[in-house]
Design a protein around this motif. Structure first.
Motif, short mmCIF file in Angstrom:
data_model
loop_
_atom_site.label_atom_id
_atom_site.label_comp_id
_atom_site.label_asym_id
_atom_site.label_seq_id
_atom_site.Cartn_x
_atom_site.Cartn_y
_atom_site.Cartn_z
N VAL A 167 46.53 28.86 77.56
CA VAL A 167 47.51 27.95 76.96
C VAL A 167 48.83 27.99 77.75
O VAL A 167 49.53 26.98 77.85
CB VAL A 167 47.75 28.32 75.49
N ALA A 168 49.15 29.14 78.31
CA ALA A 168 50.47 29.37 78.92
C ALA A 168 50.89 28.29 79.92
O ALA A 168 52.03 27.81 79.85
CB ALA A 168 50.50 30.75 79.57
N PRO A 169 50.04 27.85 80.89
CA PRO A 169 50.51 26.85 81.84
C PRO A 169 50.87 25.51 81.20
O PRO A 169 51.63 24.74 81.78
CB PRO A 169 49.30 26.69 82.79
N SER A 170 50.31 25.23 80.03
CA SER A 170 50.58 23.96 79.34
C SER A 170 51.53 24.12 78.18
O SER A 170 51.68 23.20 77.37
CB SER A 170 49.25 23.36 78.84
N LEU A 171 52.20 25.27 78.09
CA LEU A 171 53.11 25.54 76.98
C LEU A 171 54.43 24.81 77.24
O LEU A 171 55.41 25.38 77.73
CB LEU A 171 53.33 27.04 76.81
N LEU A 172 54.45 23.53 76.90
CA LEU A 172 55.59 22.65 77.12
C LEU A 172 55.92 21.93 75.82
O LEU A 172 55.05 21.80 74.95
CB LEU A 172 55.27 21.63 78.22
N THR A 173 57.13 21.44 75.71
CA THR A 173 57.53 20.72 74.49
C THR A 173 57.03 19.29 74.56
O THR A 173 57.80 18.34 74.72
CB THR A 173 59.06 20.76 74.33
N ARG A 174 55.72 19.15 74.39
CA ARG A 174 55.05 17.86 74.44
C ARG A 174 54.01 17.78 73.32
O ARG A 174 53.61 18.81 72.77
CB ARG A 174 54.40 17.64 75.81
N PRO A 175 53.55 16.57 72.99
CA PRO A 175 52.67 16.40 71.82
C PRO A 175 51.40 17.24 71.82
O PRO A 175 50.89 17.57 70.74
CB PRO A 175 52.35 14.90 71.86
N HIS A 176 50.86 17.57 73.00
CA HIS A 176 49.60 18.32 72.99
C HIS A 176 49.75 19.69 72.33
O HIS A 176 48.77 20.25 71.82
CB HIS A 176 49.03 18.46 74.41
N ILE A 177 50.96 20.24 72.31
CA ILE A 177 51.17 21.53 71.64
C ILE A 177 51.20 21.35 70.13
O ILE A 177 50.76 22.23 69.38
CB ILE A 177 52.48 22.17 72.13
N LEU A 178 51.67 20.21 69.66
CA LEU A 178 51.76 19.98 68.22
C LEU A 178 50.39 19.92 67.56
O LEU A 178 50.30 20.09 66.33
CB LEU A 178 52.52 18.68 67.94
N VAL A 179 49.33 19.68 68.32
CA VAL A 179 48.00 19.61 67.71
C VAL A 179 47.20 20.90 67.91
O VAL A 179 46.04 20.97 67.48
CB VAL A 179 47.19 18.41 68.28
N LEU A 180 47.79 21.92 68.51
CA LEU A 180 47.05 23.17 68.71
C LEU A 180 46.55 23.79 67.40
O LEU A 180 45.39 24.23 67.33
CB LEU A 180 47.91 24.19 69.47
N PRO A 181 47.37 23.85 66.35
CA PRO A 181 46.83 24.40 65.09
C PRO A 181 45.65 23.59 64.56
O PRO A 181 44.70 24.15 64.00
CB PRO A 181 48.03 24.34 64.13
N ILE A 182 45.71 22.27 64.74
CA ILE A 182 44.60 21.42 64.29
C ILE A 182 43.35 21.70 65.11
O ILE A 182 42.24 21.77 64.57
CB ILE A 182 44.99 19.93 64.39
N LEU A 183 43.52 21.87 66.42
CA LEU A 183 42.38 22.19 67.28
C LEU A 183 41.70 23.48 66.82
O LEU A 183 40.47 23.57 66.75
CB LEU A 183 42.84 22.32 68.73
N VAL A 184 42.51 24.49 66.50
CA VAL A 184 41.95 25.78 66.04
C VAL A 184 41.24 25.60 64.70
O VAL A 184 40.09 26.06 64.52
CB VAL A 184 43.07 26.83 65.92
N LEU A 185 41.89 24.95 63.74
CA LEU A 185 41.30 24.78 62.41
C LEU A 185 40.03 23.93 62.46
O LEU A 185 39.04 24.23 61.78
CB LEU A 185 42.32 24.14 61.47
N TRP A 186 40.06 22.86 63.24
CA TRP A 186 38.90 21.98 63.34
C TRP A 186 37.71 22.72 63.96
O TRP A 186 36.60 22.68 63.42
CB TRP A 186 39.27 20.76 64.18
N SER A 187 37.95 23.40 65.08
CA SER A 187 36.87 24.12 65.77
C SER A 187 36.30 25.23 64.90
O SER A 187 35.07 25.35 64.76
CB SER A 187 37.39 24.69 67.10
N ALA A 188 37.18 26.03 64.32
CA ALA A 188 36.72 27.11 63.46
C ALA A 188 36.02 26.57 62.22
O ALA A 188 35.01 27.14 61.77
CB ALA A 188 37.90 27.99 63.05
N GLY A 189 36.50 25.47 61.67
CA GLY A 189 35.87 24.87 60.50
C GLY A 189 34.45 24.44 60.77
O GLY A 189 33.54 24.64 59.93
N LEU A 190 34.21 23.84 61.93
CA LEU A 190 32.85 23.43 62.30
C LEU A 190 31.94 24.64 62.48
O LEU A 190 30.79 24.65 62.00
CB LEU A 190 32.89 22.61 63.59
#
Length: 460
Positions: A116-139
């Motif tokens: 994650v570190a190289p892409s740790l920028l103040t841009r929209p893709h970071i705002l969806v990281l919690p959703i990515l984790v919850l969605w993947s783990a939920g499946l």
């Protein structure tokens, strides 16, 4: 809680999280939406592509960023992204502990976080990281329990589709997990097909509930099909000329695979190979590969290590630790506010150089380095190009790449076509020597960040 707090602190004080030109135009786009009351479908910012179709896929992220900036300028921006990063890290650590004991869970988390570190920028893709984790783990959890995914995931997809275009990956991720559930089912496979199929259709339908509708679903594929997309650094293939987090993960995975009997179901192995392909194809995908890869490998690795589920995974922190965590957050926040972020000259912000350009020249058409486009929009200056590659199209990108190769003839064609009056270029650009040699162009200002040129027709 520990890794969440660390994540918050890193984003709050790491200067490089703001060093990306796209942050500027995302804030400007959010401000435009707030002022006009609707999501634009045509470009309102550039002069070279004015009125061109624009899929503002990340409109909700942009509005959120604009509101944060209005509330507290750059301090509020880093607090917003620090909080989201903390949530994503905390959730990832929590789910890894469902399948792994320590220290294996921490090692796998560190490898994922490094991606994650190289892409740790103040841009929209970071705002969806919690959703990515919850969605993947939920499946994955639904598959492990032998049930269909929870309908509570559908609101997450609705939010994801309006925050960032990566929601398409979430839809695609459903298919291999569903296939794994089908393969592992010994009886009543029809029920598995129906339940997972209904969920997939429902999730796809929910993802269409955006201002862009079906076009929003097709948009990521349209962008990724652009031949000259690799010109943009984050879309270039992963460069192993310097150490990459993905390299560390591959070495660790190879070591573990050859020293332990790790077994992956075929659908999960195909998914892992697909994640690796995405990460190698575009460097920005290392983030997705790290997070989702860690979640799909956690249970097989835990089984190979012979450890059981960490029984403390569902335990809430004690009141003492919760209080200490809250105190830590408040202390860091107060310290950040007491020492406000001063966002000035950097690789994406030619602040001083732009301040040396006379007002009458600023209103004229400009030729700019790609990374400066967002800052120009933020300063209410219409750029020649910025980070919205889809707005400009592949032919435009090809012409821009040709002009900055550098190629004097290609550059002059652009100057004549668009009536370019001045240029602001990165101080390390290979285009500088070309402009120095061309007639009618003179340097107006130069510093370590940017060089400003003005076209002077009288100069020979």
């Amino acid at each position: 809680m520990l890794v969440a707090l660390i994540g918050y602190g890193i984003v709050l004080f790491a200067r490089q999280v703001l060093n990306d030109g796209d942050t500027y135009w995302h804030i400007a786009a959010g401000d435009w939406i707030l002022r006009n009351g609707f999501v634009p479908h045509a470009d309102p910012f550039s002069f070279s592509a004015a009125g061109a179709p624009w899929v503002a896929q990340e409109w909700l992220s942009e509005v959120t960023m604009a509101l944060a900036y209005k509330a507290g300028a750059w301090d509020a921006i880093v607090m917003l992204f620090g909080a989201v990063t903390a949530l994503a890290f905390g959730l990832l650590a929590h789910f890894l502990r469902r399948w792994l004991t320590q220290p294996a869970a921490m090692v796998l988390f560190i490898l994922a976080a490094a991606c994650v570190a190289p892409s740790l920028l103040t841009r929209p893709h970071i705002l969806v990281l919690p959703i990515l984790v919850l969605w993947s783990a939920g499946l994955i959890l639904a598959k492990d329990k032998g049930t269909s995914p929870s309908l509570l995931l559908l609101p997450l997809m609705l939010l994801w589709a309006n925050l960032h275009a990566s929601f398409v990956f979430g839809l695609v991720l459903t298919l291999p997990i569903a296939l794994e559930a089908l393969v592992e089912t010994k009886a009543d496979r029809g029920r598995v097909v129906r339940s997972w199929g209904i969920f997939f259709v429902a999730a796809t339908a929910v993802s269409l509930l955006t201002p862009n509708g079906l076009h929003g679903l097709l948009y990521p594929f349209e962008v990724l099909s652009m031949p000259h997309l690799s010109f943009i650094g984050e879309f270039a293939p992963t460069d192993f000329g310097k150490f990459q987090p993905l390299e560390g993960i591959l070495m660790a995975l190879l070591y573990f695979a050859f020293t332990r009997q790790i077994r992956l179901p075929i659908p999960r192995l195909i998914l892992l190979i697909g994640l690796l392909h995405l990460a190698l194809q575009h460097g920005r995908n290392q983030m997705i590969a790290g997070i989702v890869g860690a979640l799909i490998l956690a249970e097989p690795i835990g089984r190979a290590l012979g450890g059981g589920r960490d029984e403390s995974a569902d335990c809430l922190p004690s009141v003492r630790w919760a209080f200490l965590g809250l105190a830590y957050v408040m202390l860091l926040t107060v310290f950040r506010v007491a020492h406000p972020v001063v966002h000035t000259d950097d690789g994406a912000s030619p602040t001083t150089a732009l301040n040396h350009v006379p007002a009458e020249i600023l209103r004229q058409p400009v030729f700019n380095s790609y990374e400066f486009g967002g800052y120009l929009i933020f300063r209410n200056i219409k750029p020649f190009i910025d980070g919205r590659a889809d707005v400009y199209g592949d032919e435009f990108l090809a012409n821009y790449v040709a002009a900055t190769t550098p190629n004097g003839a290609a550059f002059e064609r652009i100057v004549e076509k668009y009536g370019i009056r001045w240029a602001i270029l990165n101080a390390k650009s290979t285009t500088l020597d070309m402009l120095d040699a061309l007639p009618h162009w003179r340097r107006l200002y130069a510093d370590r960040i940017a060089v400003v040129y003005v076209r002077d027709e009288k100069r020979q």
